[in-house]
Design an enzyme around this catalytic site. Sequence first.
Site, PDB file in Angstrom:
ATOM      1  CB  SER A 124      -0.885  -0.072   1.337  1.00 55.64           C
ATOM      2  OG  SER A 124      -1.558   1.236   1.133  1.00 55.64           O
ATOM      3  CE1 TYR A 149      -3.886  -2.711   5.289  1.00 54.36           C
ATOM      4  CE2 TYR A 149      -3.703  -0.357   4.870  1.00 54.36           C
ATOM      5  CZ  TYR A 149      -4.224  -1.394   4.467  1.00 54.36           C
ATOM      6  OH  TYR A 149      -3.844  -1.690   3.365  1.00 54.36           O
ATOM      7  CE  LYS A 153      -1.832  -3.972   3.336  1.00 56.62           C
ATOM      8  NZ  LYS A 153      -1.750  -5.860   2.961  1.00 56.62           N
TER       9      LYS A 153
HETATM   10  P1  NAD Z   1     -10.590  -7.297   1.468  1.00 56.33           P
HETATM   11  O1  NAD Z   1     -10.895  -6.969   2.347  1.00 56.33           O
HETATM   12  O2  NAD Z   1     -12.254  -7.209  -0.078  1.00 56.33           O
HETATM   13  O3  NAD Z   1     -10.506  -8.625   0.591  1.00 56.33           O
HETATM   14  C1  NAD Z   1      -9.399  -9.286   1.624  1.00 56.33           C
HETATM   15  C2  NAD Z   1     -10.171 -10.620   1.540  1.00 56.33           C
HETATM   16  O4  NAD Z   1      -8.855 -11.899   2.785  1.00 56.33           O
HETATM   17  C3  NAD Z   1     -11.048 -10.898   2.544  1.00 56.33           C
HETATM   18  O5  NAD Z   1     -11.974 -11.596   1.458  1.00 56.33           O
HETATM   19  C4  NAD Z   1     -11.520 -11.455   3.447  1.00 56.33           C
HETATM   20  O6  NAD Z   1     -12.274 -12.938   4.191  1.00 56.33           O
HETATM   21  C5  NAD Z   1      -9.633 -12.049   3.937  1.00 56.33           C
HETATM   22  N1  NAD Z   1      -8.504 -12.460   4.438  1.00 56.33           N
HETATM   23  C6  NAD Z   1      -8.628 -12.018   5.478  1.00 56.33           C
HETATM   24  N2  NAD Z   1      -7.863 -12.227   6.360  1.00 56.33           N
HETATM   25  C7  NAD Z   1      -7.844 -13.718   5.899  1.00 56.33           C
HETATM   26  C8  NAD Z   1      -6.914 -14.467   6.744  1.00 56.33           C
HETATM   27  N3  NAD Z   1      -6.377 -15.045   7.733  1.00 56.33           N
HETATM   28  N4  NAD Z   1      -7.379 -16.272   5.832  1.00 56.33           N
HETATM   29  C9  NAD Z   1      -7.995 -16.221   4.742  1.00 56.33           C
HETATM   30  N5  NAD Z   1      -8.785 -14.719   3.910  1.00 56.33           N
HETATM   31  C10 NAD Z   1      -8.368 -14.141   4.380  1.00 56.33           C
HETATM   32  O7  NAD Z   1     -10.174  -5.972   0.817  1.00 56.33           O
HETATM   33  P2  NAD Z   1      -9.189  -5.694  -0.254  1.00 56.33           P
HETATM   34  O8  NAD Z   1      -9.642  -3.784  -0.654  1.00 56.33           O
HETATM   35  O9  NAD Z   1      -9.343  -6.523  -1.788  1.00 56.33           O
HETATM   36  O10 NAD Z   1      -7.482  -5.678  -0.188  1.00 56.33           O
HETATM   37  C11 NAD Z   1      -7.387  -6.421  -0.652  1.00 56.33           C
HETATM   38  C12 NAD Z   1      -6.210  -5.942  -0.536  1.00 56.33           C
HETATM   39  O11 NAD Z   1      -4.884  -5.185  -1.060  1.00 56.33           O
HETATM   40  C13 NAD Z   1      -5.538  -6.527   1.033  1.00 56.33           C
HETATM   41  O12 NAD Z   1      -4.243  -6.983   1.886  1.00 56.33           O
HETATM   42  C14 NAD Z   1      -5.090  -4.342   1.418  1.00 56.33           C
HETATM   43  O13 NAD Z   1      -4.830  -4.703   2.776  1.00 56.33           O
HETATM   44  C15 NAD Z   1      -4.716  -5.110  -0.028  1.00 56.33           C
HETATM   45  N6  NAD Z   1      -4.796  -2.560  -0.367  1.00 56.33           N
HETATM   46  C16 NAD Z   1      -5.999  -2.437  -0.032  1.00 56.33           C
HETATM   47  C17 NAD Z   1      -6.615  -1.130  -0.188  1.00 56.33           C
HETATM   48  C18 NAD Z   1      -7.710  -1.226  -0.497  1.00 56.33           C
HETATM   49  O14 NAD Z   1      -8.290   0.472  -0.296  1.00 56.33           O
HETATM   50  N7  NAD Z   1      -8.683  -1.104  -1.092  1.00 56.33           N
HETATM   51  C19 NAD Z   1      -5.546  -0.238  -0.610  1.00 56.33           C
HETATM   52  C20 NAD Z   1      -3.896  -0.805   0.479  1.00 56.33           C
HETATM   53  C21 NAD Z   1      -3.756  -2.008  -0.121  1.00 56.33           C
END
Ligand code: NAD
Length: 334
Positions: A124, A149, A153
């Site tokens: 991120s 958080y 990362k």
């Molecule tokens: P999201 O919460 O929609 O998806 C994450 C998925 O991981 C969910 O389906 C959740 O059920 C699953 N999950 C969490 N912990 C788990 C575990 N221990 N075992 C199995 N499944 C697990 O989030 P997203 O927006 O799709 O983000 C995906 C990744 O990208 C994350 O790592 C997030 O930190 C990173 N990210 C997201 C953003 C954003 O703005 N959406 C920005 C930067 C980074």
Amino acid sequence: MNVLLTGGLGYIGSHTCVELLNAGHQAVIADNLSNSRVTVLDSIEKITGKRPKFYEIDVCDRDAVERVFSENEIDAVIHFAGLKAVGESCRIPLRYYRNNLDTTLTLLETMGKHGCTRLVFSSSATVYGPNNPVPYFEEMPANLATNPYGWTKAMIEQILRDHCAANPGFTAVLLRYFNPVGSHESGLIGDDPNGIPNNLMPYIARVAGGQLQLLTVFGDDYDTPDGTCLRDYLHVVDLAKGHLCALDYAAEHVGAEAINLGTGKPVSVLELLHAFIRVNGVDVPYVIGGRRDGDLPASYANAEKAERLLHWKAEKSVEDMCRDSWSFILNHTN
Ligand code: NAD
Ligand code: UDP
């Protein structure tokens, strides 16, 4: 290619799964549904005509992850699984450290046992912390997060750099996402956070849809052109395609490489809001409120490295982002 998507039923994972399947790859999803729904599988199938193999498991669970690798020939992994709410991470930091670090360690150990050497990781822009000037370049110091958080990362990036140094055949692409918004044009999958959204675009869309009453713009006294914060909003389908480019890159390179995925174009809160109102012809009542703790005035990418190394560039406009965010809400409320 057969790709394991941890967290593949979530917002970014589901869009990436669609792009992978449309490009002729196979996908195996491992998700514990802590922030997603199993019905996303049906939506992926509706869009692509293909249903990915699904394991409802916690990626911290070694035996369960071992089962996934022994039952499937996995060529590469995209590691999306993680908890992602900044405010919540300040309230329950241990859960964030346990979940985000442990999933990564368990994956790396199991990949090692099975000779799988390619990982793409969801990092991120938050790793750039509060002290770097914008735009953010990958070479800047990226080790000063401001919340648990963000620290997960930054720590995982370090773990992956150490792992690559110790295992010369291993590749880790650390994708530093900026602000993903929008949804697949079908409106069948999208950003569907539990409870009240924290992020701007899902909040705007829910006010437009009447599920929330009023948007509060957090501060209009920043040193920016219209006084509101600047961010690098990126269409989630562009972002999803960036993962396919990262997989291609990982097939030909070794070592750890951090790469920004953003448009490189700053957009203010009021610009995004007014674009949403204009494009969709809807009303979004709002008030100007105080600043939100911890917000940076500006965060946007220098996006040249992605173009150079991955041959990837964001293509969709702010208008596309607004239109597609709205079509997801329309689909869901109907
Ligand atoms: P999201 O919460 O929609 O998806 C994450 C998925 O991981 C969910 O389906 C959740 O059920 C699953 N999950 C969490 N912990 C788990 C575990 N221990 N075992 C199995 N499944 C697990 O989030 P997203 O927006 O799709 O983000 C995906 C990744 O990208 C994350 O790592 C997030 O930190 C990173 N990210 C997201 C953003 C954003 O703005 N959406 C920005 C930067 C980074
Ligand atoms: N924002 C806002 N009202 C909201 C949610 C967000 O004004 O209800 C602003 C927030 O202050 C920031 C921008 O929108 O300037 C983007 O916020 P988001 O949480 O989506 O992304 P982040 O700040 O984590 O980059």
